[in-house]
Design an enzyme around this catalytic site. Sequence first.
Site, PDB file in Angstrom:
ATOM      1  N   GLU A 175       0.476  -1.251   0.230  1.00 17.68           N
ATOM      2  CA  GLU A 175       0.010   0.129   0.010  1.00 17.68           C
ATOM      3  C   GLU A 175       1.040   1.248   0.249  1.00 17.68           C
ATOM      4  OE1 GLU A 175      -2.926  -0.149   3.062  1.00 17.68           O
ATOM      5  OE2 GLU A 175      -3.958  -1.912   2.513  1.00 17.68           O
ATOM      6  N   ARG A 180      -0.675   9.370   8.705  1.00 15.87           N
ATOM      7  CA  ARG A 180      -0.519   7.175   9.053  1.00 15.87           C
ATOM      8  C   ARG A 180      -0.096   7.195   8.523  1.00 15.87           C
ATOM      9  NH1 ARG A 180      -3.818   3.112   8.086  1.00 15.87           N
ATOM     10  NH2 ARG A 180      -5.489   5.096   8.226  1.00 15.87           N
TER      11      ARG A 180
HETATM   12  C1  SIN Z   1      -7.277   1.012   2.902  1.00 16.76           C
HETATM   13  O1  SIN Z   1      -7.290  -0.609   2.330  1.00 16.76           O
HETATM   14  O2  SIN Z   1      -6.809   1.833   1.848  1.00 16.76           O
HETATM   15  C2  SIN Z   1      -7.304   1.503   4.211  1.00 16.76           C
HETATM   16  C3  SIN Z   1      -6.095   1.109   5.393  1.00 16.76           C
HETATM   17  C4  SIN Z   1      -5.028   1.831   6.267  1.00 16.76           C
HETATM   18  O3  SIN Z   1      -5.860   2.885   6.511  1.00 16.76           O
HETATM   19  O4  SIN Z   1      -4.690   1.920   6.650  1.00 16.76           O
END
Ligand code: SIN
Length: 528
Positions: free
Chosen positions: A123, A374
Amino acid sequence: MPVPGVSWEDHADLVVVGGGVAGLTAARTASLRGLRVLTVSKNGPLDTATQFAQGGIAVVDGHDPFDTVASHVADTCAAGVGLCDEDAVRSIVAAGRGAVANLTELGAVFDRGRDGNIAHTREGGHSARRIVHAGGDATGAEVQRVSAADQNVLFDTMAVRVLTGVAGVSGLLVSSQRGLGVIHAPAVLLATGGLGQLYSCSTNPSGATADGIALALATGADIADLEFVQFHPTVLFAADGVGRRPLISEAVRGEGAVLVDDDGKSVTAGVHPLGDLAPRDVVSRAIAARLTASGADHVFLDARRINGFADRFPTITASCLDAGIDPRSQLIPVAPAAHYSCGGVVTDVHGRTTVPGLYAAGEVARTGLHGANRLASNSLLEGLVLGERVGIAAAERAEVRGEVTDVSVAPSWAAPRAVVQELMTKHASVIRDGDDLRGLRTALAARSAHSASTDPSVLEDSALTLTASAVALAADTRTESRGCHTRTDFPATSEDWRLSVRLRMRDGALEALERDRSDQPQLTGACP
Ligand code: SIN
């Protein structure tokens, strides 16, 4: 002696307020250690932010020989733009592997790849594939299921006031269908989640009304970093969409989706070396800038190249199909929406606040892990780690017995939720300026009424109103741009502001504490 003015009383060693991952983990840990725990939640079992979390849990679990805790720490600090407390980051990140192992032992089932091993995705802001997930994009639901198993929670029970005496916390005043009640206890954990309901559109459930921030302020605890409200870049857009909106997980970009505008041009090209997988504040700002330039109200996520989209992202597929969009063949309209509070009640890495006996864990807490922004999927991680640590730390209060004498409810100011949302959305969203922020506080005061009601919806309005003022004050105080906080009147990031704005209530008024050098986060080489 019965406490006058209440309908019922109970006793506990620890009262947990909130039924998400942090609260339930603390309750389980403390119970296993022999503490009598009462957990209260104002809503039903599934109305928690945990339940809706999609992406997963960021953890260095040894599957990738090149990934290290130091690298996860460095990514977290880079996303936090110089405001993370690196000691706290290291402590929490290093505990992730054990926390995920505990969850697995309790029965959590994480997704596996074709080779049969646990699958890991990537991510925004992460330099490695280190996010474990469950049910494709339903990690939170699995964490909630496992955390809640075999636990007793008093639902429909709202915290009204934390009771204190000379030795710190002595109990909790609550409102439930049985009327006002007092739970005598030397330790109270605030695990109430976030504040997304400050805004018209949010990924948070309707109960995310900043109750823990308001309870902590009223108890005299310190709050910090509240100006850093994280807007998730990719929330399903609808012209009339308000309230909780479906998230399109960052993991969708992790698997190859790209952000494009009306003309099919990349939104993030040239903005950051990580492109569409830059940290969230960067991507949200890039989208906001593109929307301002084009006059459009959304951009698009192109996920058509992802093979097996519906299997990998079943929740997102269902949300899109509900909205009449097939993500396998159509572009997904998205826009930023309020997602996460990076700041909150100041705690150490064991959840201890500045008030003896008052603990905070999960989104409501500010441990120093998130700094100004975050890092993706660090929130379930923090809830698990801090929840367990509070469950252990609360034993330090087991011998303390305070007396409850005064259960009066001090009057507070409350503006209707819709008014708070309208003002915050207009004046304190992704882009702010000082005039707007000061105007926001004046408008909030003008549209609030004085109330001492213990009705849950009035308590929620009052928590939202106080927290909106607190966000505006913190954001006005920070005369720079950093992380999730972008000011048009102070567009640069300033070295002088490598410190946290702390807020406290004094004589019923909010105060931003002087910029105190002793409050400066620990900065070392890993924090850029
Ligand atoms: C997401 O799945 O994009 C959100 C996960 C998060 O807020 O850490």
